[in-house]
Design a protein around this motif. Sequence first.
Motif, PDB file in Angstrom:
ATOM      1  N   ALA A  58       0.827  -1.215   0.000  1.00 43.57           N
ATOM      2  CA  ALA A  58       0.000   0.000   0.000  1.00 43.57           C
ATOM      3  C   ALA A  58       0.855   1.257   0.000  1.00 43.57           C
ATOM      4  O   ALA A  58       0.390   2.322  -0.413  1.00 43.57           O
ATOM      5  N   MET A  59       2.109   1.147   0.448  1.00 41.83           N
ATOM      6  CA  MET A  59       2.986   2.312   0.456  1.00 41.83           C
ATOM      7  C   MET A  59       3.262   2.779  -0.973  1.00 41.83           C
ATOM      8  O   MET A  59       3.419   3.988  -1.216  1.00 41.83           O
ATOM      9  N   ALA A  60       3.323   1.863  -1.912  1.00 46.34           N
ATOM     10  CA  ALA A  60       3.574   2.229  -3.306  1.00 46.34           C
ATOM     11  C   ALA A  60       2.428   3.076  -3.850  1.00 46.34           C
ATOM     12  O   ALA A  60       2.657   4.046  -4.583  1.00 46.34           O
ATOM     13  N   ASP A  61       1.204   2.730  -3.502  1.00 44.07           N
ATOM     14  CA  ASP A  61       0.060   3.534  -3.925  1.00 44.07           C
ATOM     15  C   ASP A  61       0.048   4.883  -3.210  1.00 44.07           C
ATOM     16  O   ASP A  61      -0.249   5.917  -3.816  1.00 44.07           O
ATOM     17  N   PHE A  62       0.361   4.861  -1.926  1.00 43.93           N
ATOM     18  CA  PHE A  62       0.371   6.092  -1.132  1.00 43.93           C
ATOM     19  C   PHE A  62       1.416   7.076  -1.672  1.00 43.93           C
ATOM     20  O   PHE A  62       1.206   8.293  -1.663  1.00 43.93           O
ATOM     21  N   ALA A  63       2.531   6.542  -2.155  1.00 42.36           N
ATOM     22  CA  ALA A  63       3.633   7.372  -2.646  1.00 42.36           C
ATOM     23  C   ALA A  63       3.637   7.500  -4.171  1.00 42.36           C
ATOM     24  O   ALA A  63       4.638   7.914  -4.755  1.00 42.36           O
TER      25      ALA A  63
END
Length: 263
Positions: free
Chosen positions: A161-166
């Motif tokens: 989910a960090m990839a989507d958040f960033a």
Amino acid sequence: MPTSSLLVLGGRHIVIDCGLGVTAALVRQGIELRGLKLIFITHLHSDHYLELGPMLHTAWTAGLKSPVDMYGPAGLGDYWQHFLESMKADIELRIEDEGRPDLKGLVTLHALDEGTVIEEQGLCVRCMRNIHPPLIDSFALSFEAADRKIVFSGDTAPMPAMADFAKNADLLVHEAMLEEALPALVARVGNGDDRLMRHLKRSHSTAAQAAHIANLAGAKALALNHLIPSDDPAWTAQHWLDAVKPHFGGTLHLGTDGLSIIL
């Protein structure tokens, strides 16, 4: 002093986490402490908020008289209240003897939760809960202003989910460790047992994992911070570069005290 950051964005100075050394580090960057207005604490591990109270008190003695907004997890209010109580004699003396405003009245504490935290005057701040057991209230932060997007992972295990958040961030600031360096670090620390190693492995990300997240996000640049280890001469910048290079082809910054990254 690997945990604290200063973000200058949209005409604002934003302090993210307040570990040991943050006050002196801000001064070295030319920041007037009395101008502090916006502070974020990502989670309640000591290296991220131990110097929050002393920083604000020092700013107050240096002339702070305008409001400060402080964002952090539930429980940060207990720390702040107890800090004020511990300095009660000094604060009351300075109010009475020097005519200063009440420090407590200058600071407004906001509890962090997922979603949009701030959306005003051209600045948008979003918050996402990350994975940093055993803590539940541990957060990543996204800052957008002036056509720039900067994301701080906070302390976290790798999470897709960090990839989507960033997504499409101009800069992703992500924690990182060198897994092969951990046994020597744990042995050197020496006052924990095997639970310390288990914590590191389940609650943090390797440099390679951080690089993979940055690649998935399409981030233009990656800055590794909260380096584990940050002070072992046996592990050089080349080791970090070698860990990142197979997974991320963008610009890499390796966190050091005083490092300045121009957006």
